[in-house]
Enzyme design. Structure first.
Site, PDB file in Angstrom:
ATOM      1  N   LYS A 176      10.997  80.416  48.143  1.00 17.03           N
ATOM      2  CA  LYS A 176      11.639  80.520  46.831  1.00 17.03           C
ATOM      3  C   LYS A 176      10.591  80.239  45.763  1.00 17.03           C
ATOM      4  O   LYS A 176      10.222  79.102  45.523  1.00 17.03           O
ATOM      5  CB  LYS A 176      12.795  79.518  46.680  1.00 17.03           C
ATOM      6  CG  LYS A 176      13.633  79.848  45.453  1.00 17.03           C
ATOM      7  CD  LYS A 176      14.132  78.655  44.696  1.00 17.03           C
ATOM      8  CE  LYS A 176      13.155  77.968  43.808  1.00 17.03           C
ATOM      9  NZ  LYS A 176      12.658  78.735  42.646  1.00 17.03           N
ATOM     10  N   GLU A 188       3.767  68.314  47.588  1.00 14.19           N
ATOM     11  CA  GLU A 188       2.596  68.340  46.696  1.00 14.19           C
ATOM     12  C   GLU A 188       3.154  68.150  45.299  1.00 14.19           C
ATOM     13  O   GLU A 188       3.671  69.090  44.695  1.00 14.19           O
ATOM     14  CB  GLU A 188       1.868  69.683  46.812  1.00 14.19           C
ATOM     15  CG  GLU A 188       1.248  69.946  48.174  1.00 14.19           C
ATOM     16  CD  GLU A 188       0.000  69.111  48.429  1.00 14.19           C
ATOM     17  OE1 GLU A 188      -0.514  68.481  47.484  1.00 14.19           O
ATOM     18  OE2 GLU A 188      -0.455  69.075  49.581  1.00 14.19           O
ATOM     19  N   CYS A 246      -1.872  70.346  38.341  1.00  9.79           N
ATOM     20  CA  CYS A 246      -1.578  68.998  38.833  1.00  9.79           C
ATOM     21  C   CYS A 246      -2.866  68.183  38.906  1.00  9.79           C
ATOM     22  O   CYS A 246      -2.836  66.964  38.858  1.00  9.79           O
ATOM     23  CB  CYS A 246      -0.921  69.072  40.192  1.00  9.79           C
ATOM     24  SG  CYS A 246      -1.861  70.069  41.359  1.00  9.79           S
ATOM     25  N   GLU A 294       2.371  63.407  32.802  1.00  6.67           N
ATOM     26  CA  GLU A 294       1.555  64.628  32.947  1.00  6.67           C
ATOM     27  C   GLU A 294       1.633  65.409  31.643  1.00  6.67           C
ATOM     28  O   GLU A 294       2.732  65.750  31.202  1.00  6.67           O
ATOM     29  CB  GLU A 294       2.152  65.498  34.048  1.00  6.67           C
ATOM     30  CG  GLU A 294       1.549  65.331  35.385  1.00  6.67           C
ATOM     31  CD  GLU A 294       2.004  66.425  36.347  1.00  6.67           C
ATOM     32  OE1 GLU A 294       3.205  66.617  36.519  1.00  6.67           O
ATOM     33  OE2 GLU A 294       1.122  67.071  36.924  1.00  6.67           O
TER      34      GLU A 294
HETATM   35  P1  NAP Z   1       9.339  71.887  39.086  1.00  3.55           P
HETATM   36  O1  NAP Z   1      10.176  71.961  37.881  1.00  3.55           O
HETATM   37  O2  NAP Z   1       9.479  70.700  39.958  1.00  3.55           O
HETATM   38  O3  NAP Z   1       9.658  73.221  39.900  1.00  3.55           O
HETATM   39  C1  NAP Z   1       8.984  73.546  41.081  1.00  3.55           C
HETATM   40  C2  NAP Z   1       9.858  74.432  41.926  1.00  3.55           C
HETATM   41  O4  NAP Z   1      11.030  73.716  42.288  1.00  3.55           O
HETATM   42  C3  NAP Z   1      10.337  75.701  41.222  1.00  3.55           C
HETATM   43  O5  NAP Z   1      10.387  76.746  42.160  1.00  3.55           O
HETATM   44  C4  NAP Z   1      11.722  75.307  40.774  1.00  3.55           C
HETATM   45  O6  NAP Z   1      12.605  76.379  40.594  1.00  3.55           O
HETATM   46  C5  NAP Z   1      12.176  74.469  41.943  1.00  3.55           C
HETATM   47  N1  NAP Z   1      13.284  73.564  41.634  1.00  3.55           N
HETATM   48  C6  NAP Z   1      13.576  72.959  40.470  1.00  3.55           C
HETATM   49  N2  NAP Z   1      14.681  72.207  40.610  1.00  3.55           N
HETATM   50  C7  NAP Z   1      15.094  72.353  41.897  1.00  3.55           C
HETATM   51  C8  NAP Z   1      16.172  71.825  42.662  1.00  3.55           C
HETATM   52  N3  NAP Z   1      17.073  71.003  42.141  1.00  3.55           N
HETATM   53  N4  NAP Z   1      16.283  72.195  43.958  1.00  3.55           N
HETATM   54  C9  NAP Z   1      15.388  73.029  44.516  1.00  3.55           C
HETATM   55  N5  NAP Z   1      14.349  73.564  43.839  1.00  3.55           N
HETATM   56  C10 NAP Z   1      14.201  73.221  42.545  1.00  3.55           C
HETATM   57  O7  NAP Z   1       7.797  72.015  38.758  1.00  3.55           O
HETATM   58  P2  NAP Z   1       7.067  73.097  37.864  1.00  3.55           P
HETATM   59  O8  NAP Z   1       7.351  72.781  36.448  1.00  3.55           O
HETATM   60  O9  NAP Z   1       7.368  74.467  38.357  1.00  3.55           O
HETATM   61  O10 NAP Z   1       5.549  72.834  38.228  1.00  3.55           O
HETATM   62  C11 NAP Z   1       4.811  71.861  37.620  1.00  3.55           C
HETATM   63  C12 NAP Z   1       4.728  70.630  38.488  1.00  3.55           C
HETATM   64  O11 NAP Z   1       4.180  70.973  39.751  1.00  3.55           O
HETATM   65  C13 NAP Z   1       3.826  69.573  37.924  1.00  3.55           C
HETATM   66  O12 NAP Z   1       4.408  68.309  38.075  1.00  3.55           O
HETATM   67  C14 NAP Z   1       2.570  69.698  38.784  1.00  3.55           C
HETATM   68  O13 NAP Z   1       1.795  68.535  38.837  1.00  3.55           O
HETATM   69  C15 NAP Z   1       3.157  70.052  40.091  1.00  3.55           C
HETATM   70  N6  NAP Z   1       2.156  70.686  40.954  1.00  3.55           N
HETATM   71  C16 NAP Z   1       1.651  69.971  41.987  1.00  3.55           C
HETATM   72  C17 NAP Z   1       0.671  70.524  42.800  1.00  3.55           C
HETATM   73  C18 NAP Z   1       0.097  69.753  43.943  1.00  3.55           C
HETATM   74  O14 NAP Z   1      -0.518  70.390  44.791  1.00  3.55           O
HETATM   75  N7  NAP Z   1       0.253  68.446  44.036  1.00  3.55           N
HETATM   76  C19 NAP Z   1       0.214  71.820  42.552  1.00  3.55           C
HETATM   77  C20 NAP Z   1       0.757  72.520  41.481  1.00  3.55           C
HETATM   78  C21 NAP Z   1       1.738  71.941  40.698  1.00  3.55           C
HETATM   79  P3  NAP Z   1      12.808  76.999  39.122  1.00  3.55           P
HETATM   80  O15 NAP Z   1      11.576  77.729  38.847  1.00  3.55           O
HETATM   81  O16 NAP Z   1      13.995  77.868  39.249  1.00  3.55           O
HETATM   82  O17 NAP Z   1      13.028  75.848  38.197  1.00  3.55           O
END
Ligand code: NAP
Length: 505
Positions: free
Chosen positions: A197, A273, A307, A404
């Site tokens: 997804k 992650e 991240c 962040e």
């Molecule tokens: P996010 O809001 O947590 O969303 C990530 C994914 O989770 C998206 O596909 C999102 O879908 C989905 N999601 C959101 N709510 C959900 C729920 N209740 N149940 C299941 N899935 C759900 O994060 P983001 O804003 O896309 O990405 C930024 C974050 O990712 C930052 O915190 C960054 O640090 C972190 N990140 C970490 C790494 C690492 O390797 N540690 C790498 C890259 C990014 P939708 O798109 O539909 O909301």
């Protein structure tokens, strides 16, 4: 088609006509059981260009029933897929690497269009994302086990590695290709089937990549892709489905924490992650040229939407003035423009909510006493652009140091001693990565032993490398992606106890 490799359909300097041609060529359905289909309720999801706010294309938006159908397909394909010869899985990965590399310009343009990053950075992500395919194609044939004699000689131990089973992958928008290949490649290598997804903001890259994998010979049902506007409603039932064996998530700590709680119900294996809050330390013995370039990379890669982005720049008092002046000069040189503009070094932020949060953090820091050495404003006009910004004299309790930022904002904090710097660096619930610039070897080793992080960049502003284990400690996550460790996330260990073959022989 597993024969010839198709070249990119767009040029290295894409025109508006190239953009239209690429968008018109994309798969826009859900990939389930090897077939592209519409959503079961006919629902769609619009994908926008963050540099204009305009709709690029509408794609199918999966319903919970589609999610279940995707898991059904992954479960149905699992047993045969697990039995394929490793070499066969390796060659699919290798063909996909070649195809992705040949279509570099298509993938780069697509990521620039849906996510905003400049084309040069998008090309960098294609190379980085593709490398996971090559790396894990090489790992596929090296999955081992062991045979041993028990210490008292009375029995034998056989240890087997087997694929974990059907996986669910949930990925973020900031690296639309690499965050997917980092999971898909080791899962293919290990013999797992999967449901992906992708983020609702950037699903197009995942769809095109799924097509590349299908063309490379991946059997139906091994990879199923279900973009959706209702993430929780679609993935929730899958996480609770006993047929699912693994959840791998990349995204925010907030969502990750909730998914871990949901996964606890059936003690699902998880890889997480999550978010970061990286400190970047510049000591008074550092090579300042290197430190400034490292800070530029760690701060501005992906427009700060990473991240691994340096979120807190900690500088020794002796070099603070000079470092700040040089960082401001370098950041000022960066042109903010649509990612397709060859001059662009910083594209738009991904959406208005992200930009508003960045601006609020900057305004909050200034209200608490920080000074603006550069930027600090929203760029007017269409799109979600924000000025490269440097904050100095940032008070220790400011929210910009705790959260962040996810934007091109560099908050600088001055320190006097190594002990103070380490205390500041570790003063966060996150533990993904830290960077330090120093020419003192003993200090560098002390830092490597005391910083509470999964990754440490020493005299470099970038640590991402498919051959290395990427991941965090504390609330930055669980597990590692890439390196020799990456495939272990997709393997289960089975131990077979065997009677002494010499007794009664
Ligand atoms: P996010 O809001 O947590 O969303 C990530 C994914 O989770 C998206 O596909 C999102 O879908 C989905 N999601 C959101 N709510 C959900 C729920 N209740 N149940 C299941 N899935 C759900 O994060 P983001 O804003 O896309 O990405 C930024 C974050 O990712 C930052 O915190 C960054 O640090 C972190 N990140 C970490 C790494 C690492 O390797 N540690 C790498 C890259 C990014 P939708 O798109 O539909 O909301």
């Amino acid at each position: 088609m597993t024969g010839g490799i198709a070249p990119s359909i767009v040029g290295e300097r894409p025109t508006p006509a190239d953009e239209a041609r690429l968008l018109a060529s994309l798969p826009t359905g859900l990939l389930i059981g090897g077939e592209w289909r519409d959503a079961s309720d006919g629902g769609t999801l619009e994908v926008h260009d963050p540099s204009t706010g305009e709709v690029l294309v509408a794609i199918a938006s999966a319903t919970p029933a589609d999610g279940r159908a995707a898991l059904d397909a992954a479960v149905a394909a699992q047993a045969d897929w697990a039995r394929t010869p490793p070499r066969e899985r390796a060659e699919i990965l290798r063909r996909a690497f070649d195809a992705l590399t040949a279509r570099r310009d298509d993938f780069a343009l697509l990521m620039t269009l849906e996510m905003g990053k400049p084309l040069a950075e998008a090309r960098g992500e294609v190379a980085y994302g593709a490398e996971f395919l090559r790396w894990f194609s090489e790992e596929t044939a090296r999955i081992g086990g062991r045979y041993a004699t028990s210490p008292d000689g009375s029995s034998r131990l056989l240890v087997l590695k087997r694929p974990v089973g059907p996986c669910l992958f949930i990925t973020p928008w900031n690296f639309p290709l690499a965050m997917a290949t980092r999971k898909i490649a080791p899962a293919i290598a290990a013999g797992c089937t999967m449901v992906l997804k992708p983020a609702a903001l950037t699903p197009l890259t995942a769809l095109l990549f799924a097509q590349v994998l299908t063309d490379a010979g991946l059997p139906p049902g091994v990879l199923n892709v279900i973009p959706t506007a209702s993430a929780g409603a679609v993935t929730g039932p899958l996480v609770r489905d006993p047929r699912l064996r693994k959840l791998s998530f990349t995204g925010s700590t907030e969502v990750g924490r909730r998914l871990i709680a949901d996964a606890a119900e059936q003690v699902l294996r998880v890889s997480m992650e999550l978010g970061g809050n990286a400190p970047l330390m510049v000591f008074d013995d550092a090579d300042l040229d290197r430190a400034v370039e490292g800070a530029m990379l760690a701060k501005l890669r992906n427009g700060g939407e990473a991240c691994t982005a340096a979120n807190r720049i900690l500088v020794h008092r002796e070099v603070a003035a000079e470092f700040t002046e040089r960082l401001v000069t370098r950041m000022r040189e960066h042109t903010v423009a649509r990612g397709t503009d060859p001059a662009s070094r910083i594209g738009p932020l991904v959406d208005e909510a992200t930009r508003s949060k960045v601006h609020e953090l900057v305004l909050g820091a200034v209200a608490e006493g920080a000074s603006l050495a550069l930027g600090g404003a929203v760029v007017p006009g269409p799109g979600y652009f924000y000025e490269p910004t440097v904050l100095t004299d940032v008070p220790r309790g400011a929210a910009v140091l705790a959260e962040e930022i996810f934007g091109p904002v560099a908050p600088i904090v001055v320190f006097d001693t190594e002990e103070e710097a380490v205390g500041l660096a570790n003063d966060t619930e996150f533990g993904l990565v830290a960077y330090a610039f120093t020419n003192d070897l003993a200090r560098a080793l002390r830092l490597a032993e005391t910083l509470e992080v999964g990754m440490f960049g020493l005299n470099t502003g970038i640590v991402s490398n498919p051959a290395a284990p990427f991941g965090g400690v504390k609330q930055s996550g669980l597990g590692r992606e890439g390196g020799a460790e990456g495939i272990e996330e997709y393997l289960e260990t089975t131990y077979v106890g065997i009677a002494d073959p010499w007794v009664g022989s």
